[in-house]
Design an enzyme around this catalytic site. Structure first.
Site, PDB file in Angstrom:
ATOM      1  CG  ASP A  51      -0.332  -0.140   2.524  1.00 41.75           C
ATOM      2  OD1 ASP A  51       0.907  -0.258   2.574  1.00 41.75           O
ATOM      3  OD2 ASP A  51      -1.058  -0.133   3.546  1.00 41.75           O
ATOM      4  CB  SER A  52       4.566   1.727   0.032  1.00 40.85           C
ATOM      5  OG  SER A  52       4.830   0.597  -0.771  1.00 40.85           O
ATOM      6  CG  ASP A  90       0.287  -4.073   2.019  1.00 43.86           C
ATOM      7  OD1 ASP A  90       0.391  -4.979   2.860  1.00 43.86           O
ATOM      8  OD2 ASP A  90       1.168  -3.204   1.840  1.00 43.86           O
ATOM      9  CE  LYS A 119       3.064  -6.144   3.658  1.00 40.31           C
ATOM     10  NZ  LYS A 119       2.633  -4.953   4.411  1.00 40.31           N
ATOM     11  CD  GLU A 188       7.805  -0.774   7.567  1.00 43.31           C
ATOM     12  OE1 GLU A 188       6.818  -1.461   7.219  1.00 43.31           O
ATOM     13  OE2 GLU A 188       8.013   0.382   7.148  1.00 43.31           O
TER      14      GLU A 188
HETATM   15  O1  KIV Z   1       3.609  -1.210   1.593  1.00 43.58           O
HETATM   16  C1  KIV Z   1       4.780  -1.574   1.640  1.00 43.58           C
HETATM   17  O2  KIV Z   1       5.608  -1.240   0.770  1.00 43.58           O
HETATM   18  C2  KIV Z   1       5.193  -2.437   2.737  1.00 43.58           C
HETATM   19  C3  KIV Z   1       6.659  -2.719   2.860  1.00 43.58           C
HETATM   20  C4  KIV Z   1       7.348  -1.549   3.439  1.00 43.58           C
HETATM   21  C5  KIV Z   1       6.908  -3.945   3.661  1.00 43.58           C
HETATM   22  O3  KIV Z   1       4.393  -2.865   3.498  1.00 43.58           O
END
Ligand code: KIV
Length: 271
Positions: A51-52, A90, A119, A188
């Site tokens: 979700d980044s 995510d 996730k 993390e």
């Molecule tokens: O959303 C993301 O990129 C993440 C990573 C930082 C593990 O959850």
């Protein structure tokens, strides 16, 4: 056809086996089809549609802006580009906090878009939801330590597990996630000793980002490791390229070639 992807795609069993045999797991984020195509030809074990993407691709300040629609669109693009990779998507902000129907709708959307697993951040009210998702046949990856969907509650992006109480909570939560059925966990921004301790404590693979060298695998944001933003340099990040300068140089050269009329040449036109 993939070029160097001669080994079989990863799955929940092969990832577990990697832990058992002491082989490290490589994971990287990906949000679009063109970079997914490149990753599909690489030996990287798995892809995270994180979700980044709300921050990296859409310019928002935090991941709380990711929606199911955004995650689904990007997951589908990645799945088209990387058909041979194990793809984890995510579950976006609040999808596990608004009842099982909301969670299951999000899971269905992500899985039908091409994810192989989802996730989920946290291990409190999320636990019963995780259990039900696993019971429904969908692999779930946990996420502890710095959980970016909760940054407002955590007081910002800071290392977690620095004191005894929060170290214990993270360790206990990891065990709970494993009991709930998670097949792996992202850890993390925690001290490397905690990364080591937690990795020994659970059977499932641990995949670290800023969690030290002792976790069973590592994950980085693709754009960060490629060096797209020279201003972003957290301690845990290693840059493997300087894509910012490559793009800047290409754009300067292209602009100059257009303005001085050296592009296109006659060879680059149709007769
Ligand atoms: O959303 C993301 O990129 C993440 C990573 C930082 C593990 O959850």
């Amino acid at each position: 056809m993939s070029k160097c992807n001669s080994s079989r795609p990863a799955n929940v069993l092969s990832l577990k086996q990697k832990k058992q045999t002491g082989n490290r797991i490589s994971m990287v984020t990906c949000y679009d089809a063109w970079s997914a195509k490149i990753l599909n030809e690489s030996p990287v074990d798995c892809i995270l549609v994180g979700d980044s993407l709300a921050v990296v691709m859409h310019g928002f300040e935090s991941t709380v802006h990711a929606t199911v629609e955004m995650m689904t669109l990007h997951t589908a693009a990645v799945a088209r580009g990387a058909p041979d990779k194990f793809i984890v998507a995510d579950m976006p902000f609040l999808t596990c906090s608004r009842g099982i129907d909301v969670a299951m709708d999000a899971v269905r959307s992500l899985m039908q878009a091409g994810a192989n697993a989802v996730k989920i951040e946290g291990a409190d009210h999320q636990l019963p939801v995780i259990k039900q998702i696993v019971e429904a046949g969908v692999p779930v990856m946990g996420h502890l330590g710095l959980t970016p969907q909760s940054i407002h509650n955590l007081g910002g992006h800071r290392v977690q597990g620095r004191d005894e109480a929060s170290t214990q909570k993270i360790l206990e939560d990891a065990v709970k996630l494993e009991e709930a059925g998670c097949f792996a966990i992202v850890l993390e921004c925690v001290p490397n000793k905690l990364g080591d301790c937690l990795t020994r404590r659970v059977q499932m693979p641990t995949i670290g980002i800023g969690a030290g060298p002792y976790t069973d695998g590592q994950v980085l944001v693709l754009h960060d490791l490629l060096g797209t933003d020279p201003g972003f340099s957290p301690k845990f990040l290693r840059r493997y390229a300087n894509v910012h300068d490559v793009i800047s140089h290409a754009m300067d050269t292209y602009h100059n070639d257009v303005t001085d009329q050296s592009f296109p040449s006659l060879e680059e036109t149709y007769g």
